[in-house]
Design a protein around this motif. Structure first.
Motif, PDB file in Angstrom:
ATOM      1  N   GLY A 159       0.793  -1.225   0.000  1.00 41.81           N
ATOM      2  CA  GLY A 159       0.000   0.000   0.000  1.00 41.81           C
ATOM      3  C   GLY A 159       0.821   1.268   0.000  1.00 41.81           C
ATOM      4  N   SER A 160       2.019   1.242   0.611  1.00 38.56           N
ATOM      5  CA  SER A 160       2.809   2.465   0.677  1.00 38.56           C
ATOM      6  C   SER A 160       4.276   2.130   0.942  1.00 38.56           C
ATOM      7  N   VAL A 161       5.145   3.114   0.716  1.00 33.30           N
ATOM      8  CA  VAL A 161       6.579   2.941   0.921  1.00 33.30           C
ATOM      9  C   VAL A 161       7.128   4.169   1.642  1.00 33.30           C
ATOM     10  N   LEU A 162       8.284   4.023   2.277  1.00 32.54           N
ATOM     11  CA  LEU A 162       8.994   5.140   2.896  1.00 32.54           C
ATOM     12  C   LEU A 162      10.086   5.628   1.953  1.00 32.54           C
ATOM     13  N   ARG A 163      10.175   6.952   1.802  1.00 33.67           N
ATOM     14  CA  ARG A 163      11.181   7.521   0.938  1.00 33.67           C
ATOM     15  C   ARG A 163      11.733   8.808   1.554  1.00 33.67           C
ATOM     16  N   GLU A 164      12.987   9.124   1.233  1.00 33.02           N
ATOM     17  CA  GLU A 164      13.566  10.401   1.632  1.00 33.02           C
ATOM     18  C   GLU A 164      12.870  11.521   0.856  1.00 33.02           C
ATOM     19  N   PRO A 165      12.409  12.580   1.526  1.00 33.76           N
ATOM     20  CA  PRO A 165      11.673  13.633   0.809  1.00 33.76           C
ATOM     21  C   PRO A 165      12.504  14.356  -0.241  1.00 33.76           C
ATOM     22  N   ASP A 166      13.817  14.467   0.007  1.00 40.95           N
ATOM     23  CA  ASP A 166      14.686  15.130  -0.960  1.00 40.95           C
ATOM     24  C   ASP A 166      15.731  14.185  -1.533  1.00 40.95           C
ATOM     25  N   GLY A 167      15.416  12.879  -1.526  1.00 41.26           N
ATOM     26  CA  GLY A 167      16.300  11.887  -2.106  1.00 41.26           C
ATOM     27  C   GLY A 167      16.259  11.920  -3.628  1.00 41.26           C
ATOM     28  N   ALA A 168      17.188  11.194  -4.240  1.00 39.64           N
ATOM     29  CA  ALA A 168      17.305  11.204  -5.702  1.00 39.64           C
ATOM     30  C   ALA A 168      16.022  10.717  -6.374  1.00 39.64           C
ATOM     31  N   GLU A 169      15.403   9.694  -5.809  1.00 45.67           N
ATOM     32  CA  GLU A 169      14.184   9.159  -6.421  1.00 45.67           C
ATOM     33  C   GLU A 169      13.049  10.168  -6.377  1.00 45.67           C
ATOM     34  N   ALA A 170      12.867  10.806  -5.226  1.00 42.61           N
ATOM     35  CA  ALA A 170      11.797  11.791  -5.086  1.00 42.61           C
ATOM     36  C   ALA A 170      12.011  12.989  -6.000  1.00 42.61           C
ATOM     37  N   MET A 171      13.262  13.414  -6.134  1.00 41.42           N
ATOM     38  CA  MET A 171      13.554  14.618  -6.906  1.00 41.42           C
ATOM     39  C   MET A 171      13.483  14.382  -8.419  1.00 41.42           C
ATOM     40  N   GLN A 172      13.253  13.136  -8.817  1.00 37.65           N
ATOM     41  CA  GLN A 172      13.018  12.863 -10.227  1.00 37.65           C
ATOM     42  C   GLN A 172      11.672  13.413 -10.697  1.00 37.65           C
ATOM     43  N   SER A 173      10.755  13.642  -9.747  1.00 31.92           N
ATOM     44  CA  SER A 173       9.405  14.041 -10.144  1.00 31.92           C
ATOM     45  C   SER A 173       8.970  15.365  -9.520  1.00 31.92           C
ATOM     46  N   THR A 174       9.908  16.145  -8.979  1.00 30.71           N
ATOM     47  CA  THR A 174       9.550  17.446  -8.432  1.00 30.71           C
ATOM     48  C   THR A 174      10.782  18.340  -8.347  1.00 30.71           C
ATOM     49  N   LEU A 175      10.547  19.641  -8.375  1.00 32.80           N
ATOM     50  CA  LEU A 175      11.632  20.594  -8.157  1.00 32.80           C
ATOM     51  C   LEU A 175      11.772  20.966  -6.686  1.00 32.80           C
ATOM     52  N   ARG A 176      10.672  20.854  -5.944  1.00 32.08           N
ATOM     53  CA  ARG A 176      10.682  21.226  -4.531  1.00 32.08           C
ATOM     54  C   ARG A 176      10.160  20.056  -3.707  1.00 32.08           C
ATOM     55  N   PRO A 177      10.958  19.551  -2.764  1.00 28.85           N
ATOM     56  CA  PRO A 177      10.527  18.413  -1.961  1.00 28.85           C
ATOM     57  C   PRO A 177       9.437  18.803  -0.970  1.00 28.85           C
ATOM     58  N   VAL A 178       8.759  17.790  -0.449  1.00 30.26           N
ATOM     59  CA  VAL A 178       7.637  18.035   0.443  1.00 30.26           C
ATOM     60  C   VAL A 178       8.065  18.728   1.723  1.00 30.26           C
ATOM     61  N   ASN A 179       9.311  18.523   2.151  1.00 26.99           N
ATOM     62  CA  ASN A 179       9.759  19.183   3.388  1.00 26.99           C
ATOM     63  C   ASN A 179      10.065  20.665   3.191  1.00 26.99           C
ATOM     64  N   MET A 180       9.863  21.172   1.968  1.00 23.83           N
ATOM     65  CA  MET A 180       9.984  22.597   1.696  1.00 23.83           C
ATOM     66  C   MET A 180       8.637  23.211   1.330  1.00 23.83           C
ATOM     67  N   PHE A 181       7.559  22.450   1.550  1.00 24.66           N
ATOM     68  CA  PHE A 181       6.227  22.914   1.153  1.00 24.66           C
ATOM     69  C   PHE A 181       5.743  24.035   2.085  1.00 24.66           C
ATOM     70  N   GLY A 182       4.874  24.857   1.557  1.00 22.21           N
ATOM     71  CA  GLY A 182       4.115  25.788   2.381  1.00 22.21           C
ATOM     72  C   GLY A 182       4.527  27.239   2.251  1.00 22.21           C
ATOM     73  N   PHE A 183       3.674  28.082   2.839  1.00 23.29           N
ATOM     74  CA  PHE A 183       3.875  29.525   2.744  1.00 23.29           C
ATOM     75  C   PHE A 183       5.170  29.964   3.439  1.00 23.29           C
ATOM     76  N   LYS A 184       5.390  29.470   4.659  1.00 20.53           N
ATOM     77  CA  LYS A 184       6.525  29.964   5.434  1.00 20.53           C
ATOM     78  C   LYS A 184       7.854  29.598   4.789  1.00 20.53           C
ATOM     79  N   ARG A 185       8.044  28.331   4.469  1.00 20.41           N
ATOM     80  CA  ARG A 185       9.313  27.925   3.883  1.00 20.41           C
ATOM     81  C   ARG A 185       9.466  28.452   2.461  1.00 20.41           C
ATOM     82  N   GLY A 186       8.346  28.653   1.779  1.00 26.91           N
ATOM     83  CA  GLY A 186       8.410  29.285   0.467  1.00 26.91           C
ATOM     84  C   GLY A 186       8.894  30.722   0.558  1.00 26.91           C
ATOM     85  N   LEU A 187       8.382  31.470   1.547  1.00 27.88           N
ATOM     86  CA  LEU A 187       8.839  32.838   1.755  1.00 27.88           C
ATOM     87  C   LEU A 187      10.312  32.874   2.140  1.00 27.88           C
ATOM     88  N   GLU A 188      10.713  31.959   3.018  1.00 23.62           N
ATOM     89  CA  GLU A 188      12.111  31.917   3.434  1.00 23.62           C
ATOM     90  C   GLU A 188      13.033  31.638   2.253  1.00 23.62           C
TER      91      GLU A 188
END
Length: 286
Positions: A159-188
């Motif tokens: 049903g699901s797997v564990l992955r590093e949010p900014d690992g090589a596999e995750a970054m194949q499909s996004t420019l910004r990892p999930v641990n950088m999501f949101g208004f505050k970290r976007g502003l920073e």
């Protein structure tokens, strides 16, 4: 004869007509807005469409900083957010250029909580490798839970797997990892790039005017950066919501002047009372 007497000009009538004409010219001159008048009255004109918390003085400050000092405006937005927003839900739309190609527009339902930093992303359109992601900072060795989009892979993984949010596999499909999501970290992140470019003497900023973004009143900041360093984009357009005082849309353009990224927050609901239970795997089909 009667008509002639009625319309025959007299000194009194001439003086009256000239006086009315001059008065009309004076009124036209007084009511024709100059550019300075338009700028100074802009905040007042918008105020009626915005929640009363943002008084005309606040809107005037936003207008002034948008024209003269983007860094100060973004710092003002960050200070306004910090300590005031605990959680929110929204619809998030993103489109990114990956591996030289602009991908499809993705639509994602979001739950977010600031402390601890917690995110649930549930794709409803054009999901990448995973169609549901849960990340809670400090849990699971700071790994995210991902539900594979492919049903066969989902059955193989339980049903699901564990992955590093900014690992090589995750970054194949996004420019910004999930641990950088949101208004505050976007502003920073925006501020980090702005300050770096300013300190190097490479920052060029422009006032972009006022726009509607998904029915929201915003002011647009335009930032230009040279291609001489590892900057994220040639041009970045940041749309600051005049009620939220937060960037509800950010667009990036590469040095070929093509869209390289676009992020939009829609239907944002703040401080709805999300708890840790809302970020449990079993509460999110994970």
């Amino acid at each position: 004869m009667v008509l002639g007497r009625i319309f025959r000009p007299t000194n009194r009538r001439v003086r009256l007509l000239v006086g009315l004409f001059l008065a009309g010219l004076f009124c036209i001159q007084c009511t024709t807005p100059t550019s300075a008048t338009r700028e100074s009255s802009l905040a007042t004109a918008l105020e009626g469409e915005i929640v009363g918390r943002n008084a005309p003085a606040v809107l005037a400050k936003v207008d002034r900083l948008a024209r003269k000092d983007h860094i100060a405006l973004l710092e003002f937005c960050l200070a306004n957010y910090s300590g005031r927003i605990q959680d929110y839900t929204c619809t998030f739309e993103k489109q990114e250029m990956l591996h030289g190609r602009l991908g499809k527009l993705q639509t994602i339902q979001v739950k977010f909580k600031e402390s601890p930093f917690s995110v649930v992303l549930a794709w409803v359109k054009n999901a990448p490798q995973g169609d549901r992601v849960l990340y809670v900072e400090g849990l699971r060795d700071n790994q995210m839970i991902v539900r594979p989009t492919n049903g066969f892979l989902r059955s193989l993984t339980g049903g699901s797997v564990l992955r590093e949010p900014d690992g090589a596999e995750a970054m194949q499909s996004t420019l910004r990892p999930v641990n950088m999501f949101g208004f505050k970290r976007g502003l920073e992140n925006l501020l980090e790039v702005y300050r770096d470019a300013r300190d190097r003497g490479e920052l060029r900023e422009e006032f972009g005017g006022y726009y509607d973004v998904e029915g929201r009143k915003t002011v647009k900041l335009v930032r230009y950066l040279p291609a001489t360093r590892d900057y994220p984009a040639w041009r970045t357009d940041v749309y600051i919501d005049l009620e939220y005082l937060l960037p509800v849309r950010i667009e990036g353009y590469n040095w070929d002047k093509k869209l390289s990224s676009s992020y939009t927050y829609r239907d944002v609901k703040f401080n709805i009372g999300l708890t840790d239970d809302d970020f449990l795997p079993e509460q999110n089909d994970l």
